[in-house]
Design a protein around this motif. Structure first.
Motif, mmCIF file in Angstrom:
data_model
loop_
_atom_site.group_PDB
_atom_site.id
_atom_site.type_symbol
_atom_site.label_atom_id
_atom_site.label_comp_id
_atom_site.label_asym_id
_atom_site.label_seq_id
_atom_site.Cartn_x
_atom_site.Cartn_y
_atom_site.Cartn_z
ATOM 1 N N GLY A 1 6.298 22.021 -34.760
ATOM 2 C CA GLY A 1 7.610 22.345 -34.219
ATOM 3 C C GLY A 1 8.724 22.076 -35.211
ATOM 4 N N SER B 1 12.285 21.777 -35.714
ATOM 5 C CA SER B 1 13.437 21.586 -34.839
ATOM 6 C C SER B 1 14.737 21.626 -35.630
ATOM 7 C CB SER B 1 13.307 20.251 -34.101
ATOM 8 O OG SER B 1 13.165 19.186 -35.023
ATOM 9 N N CYS B 2 15.866 21.755 -34.892
ATOM 10 C CA CYS B 2 17.163 21.918 -35.555
ATOM 11 C C CYS B 2 17.730 20.599 -36.059
ATOM 12 C CB CYS B 2 18.152 22.595 -34.608
ATOM 13 S SG CYS B 2 18.737 21.539 -33.244
ATOM 14 N N CYS C 1 17.146 16.716 -29.979
ATOM 15 C CA CYS C 1 16.764 16.186 -31.292
ATOM 16 C C CYS C 1 17.439 14.844 -31.545
ATOM 17 C CB CYS C 1 17.151 17.174 -32.384
ATOM 18 S SG CYS C 1 16.112 18.661 -32.466
ATOM 19 N N ASP D 1 12.402 15.882 -30.106
ATOM 20 C CA ASP D 1 12.561 17.149 -30.813
ATOM 21 C C ASP D 1 11.722 18.270 -30.236
ATOM 22 O OD1 ASP D 1 9.863 16.789 -32.605
ATOM 23 O OD2 ASP D 1 11.016 14.943 -32.561
ATOM 24 N N CYS E 1 13.796 20.653 -28.390
ATOM 25 C CA CYS E 1 14.878 21.268 -29.164
ATOM 26 C C CYS E 1 15.197 22.673 -28.647
ATOM 27 C CB CYS E 1 14.476 21.331 -30.635
ATOM 28 S SG CYS E 1 15.641 22.220 -31.695
ATOM 29 N N THR E 2 16.486 22.959 -28.513
ATOM 30 C CA THR E 2 16.899 24.267 -27.984
ATOM 31 C C THR E 2 16.676 25.396 -28.984
ATOM 32 O OG1 THR E 2 19.175 23.851 -28.742
ATOM 33 C CG2 THR E 2 18.627 23.233 -26.474
ATOM 34 N N ARG E 3 16.444 25.051 -30.240
ATOM 35 C CA ARG E 3 16.226 26.085 -31.263
ATOM 36 C C ARG E 3 14.900 25.872 -31.997
ATOM 37 N NH1 ARG E 3 21.608 24.872 -31.447
ATOM 38 N NH2 ARG E 3 21.469 23.471 -33.235
ATOM 39 N N ILE E 4 13.958 25.235 -31.346
ATOM 40 C CA ILE E 4 12.685 24.946 -32.005
ATOM 41 C C ILE E 4 11.974 26.244 -32.404
ATOM 42 C CG2 ILE E 4 11.253 24.899 -29.916
ATOM 43 C CD1 ILE E 4 9.907 22.359 -31.152
ATOM 44 N N ASN F 1 8.061 17.196 -40.891
ATOM 45 C CA ASN F 1 6.964 17.778 -40.123
ATOM 46 C C ASN F 1 5.602 17.552 -40.767
ATOM 47 O OD1 ASN F 1 9.454 19.506 -39.254
ATOM 48 N ND2 ASN F 1 7.896 19.883 -37.697
ATOM 49 N N ASN G 1 6.517 15.217 -29.346
ATOM 50 C CA ASN G 1 7.483 15.077 -30.432
ATOM 51 C C ASN G 1 6.869 14.361 -31.635
ATOM 52 O OD1 ASN G 1 7.771 12.203 -29.968
ATOM 53 N ND2 ASN G 1 9.136 12.681 -28.251
#
Length: 343
Positions: free
Chosen positions: A89, A91-92, A98, A103, A106-109, A130, A292
């Motif tokens: 993932g 994440s932003c 996050c 994470d 995350c809304t933009r993963i 990561n 996460n």
């Protein structure tokens, strides 16, 4: 570079092995020479339709993997040649989830093999956060399985399910990767695990691994078997990824105040809610997906402590990916189906 990629959606005819652009490492990224990966249900989903997942074709497949560090920044905490696994993932790092350390919400993963090119390739470049060193006692294929299947099971059993020693957990569909991982984690915790399967040989294998009871679903009634084993009490926790087909049995198997954690809906996603049972017995229904990065750190430490090894059913060379996907589709495996990305 050589990679396994999708040109469209359908069957194995849209899954190809061929040349794809090699990734260009960015500052703070780690370039990894890939060695191994394992198959997950999402790989089939991306092949079949990918509906609801924003992606572009052609796209390299594979959500996770193990490899060796080929290039990294000096302050990455890694060294050239380190054996590492990938948290899939990306994440932003700035949204509320996050910032609070979760994470995976995350809304933009962007997940490898779903929203961006995946791990079934010679080379992968991902942010250093990561990338984690793999336990040295594991094979490349065992290590590759940890960051999706075992991480998913860890969040379900430990974070969401709060399973404790001497508690009882019911795990549906033993043989699948997440269910086998959940059994391993529960057994290492010191809990009593009940497992179900349509296949007698899978139940035998699970009991050899420490399951306290195997329920052969073509012949045995799940709820009656659970209640007989628990002296009519019910289980503290249910782990399931089947959905509609087992939902009623899962709910009726729980003790008052028990917890049901779900991460899938392979048999349907619209089961009867049974709201009266939920509020009268004060049941907890929890969704869970992946885990996460902190949970992956915790899982790796747990694996080291208990010398836990993911179960690898079989390994396919890269050029036999169609055969591997067929086995995954048939659900005949016990544990993980792995890919050798060097062969």
């Amino acid at each position: 570079m050589k990679a396994i990629y999708l040109s469209g959606h359908g069957g194995n005819d849209v899954v190809h092995i061929g040349e794809r652009p090699a990734p260009q490492r960015q500052p703070s990224d780690v370039l990894i020479h890939m060695h191994a990966s394992t198959l997950n249900q999402v790989d089939l989903y991306m092949r079949n339709s990918g509906a609801g997942i924003t992606h572009q074709l052609p796209q390299t497949m594979g959500i996770e993997g193990f490899g060796h560090v080929a290039a990294c920044d000096a302050d990455s905490g890694l060294a050239l040649g380190d054996g590492v696994l990938l948290h899939p993932g990306i994440s932003c790092g700035t949204c509320e989830f996050c910032l609070r350390g979760d994470d995976v919400l995350c809304t933009r993963i962007a997940l490898l093999g779903e929203h961006r090119d995946g791990a079934w390739s010679e080379w992968v470049s991902v942010p250093a956060r990561n990338v984690m060193r793999a336990p040295s006692y594991l094979s490349p294929f065992e290590a590759a399985a940890l960051a999706v299947t075992h991480l998913t099971a860890w969040r379900m059993v430990v974070t969401q399910g709060q399973l404790k020693p001497r508690q009882t957990v019911l795990i549906f569909g033993i043989g699948g990767g997440v269910s086998v991982a959940a059994l391993q984690i529960a057994h290492a915790i010191g809990a009593h695990a009940i497992v179900t399967s349509r296949h007698a040989h899978k139940l035998t294998h699970a009991q050899d691994m420490g399951a306290a009871l195997g329920i052969h679903t073509p012949h045995d009634d799940v709820v009656k078997s659970v209640m007989a084993f628990t002296q009519k009490r019910g289980v503290d926790l249910v782990i399931e990824n089947v959905g509609e087909a087992v939902w009623g049995e899962a709910m009726k198997s729980l003790v008052r105040g028990g917890r049901l954690v779900t991460c899938g809906a392979t048999s349907g996603d619209q089961p009867p809610a049974d709201l009266r049972r939920i509020f009268i017995r004060q049941l907890q229904i929890l969704g869970s997906t992946l885990g996460n990065r902190q949970e992956l750190h915790d899982l790796l430490a747990f694996c080291e402590q208990h010398q836990l090894r993911p179960v690898i059913d079989r390994v396919f060379p890269m050029h036999q990916v169609h055969d591997a996907l067929d086995v995954m589709s048939s659900a005949t495996q016990f544990g993980k189906i792995a890919l050798d990305l060097t062969a």
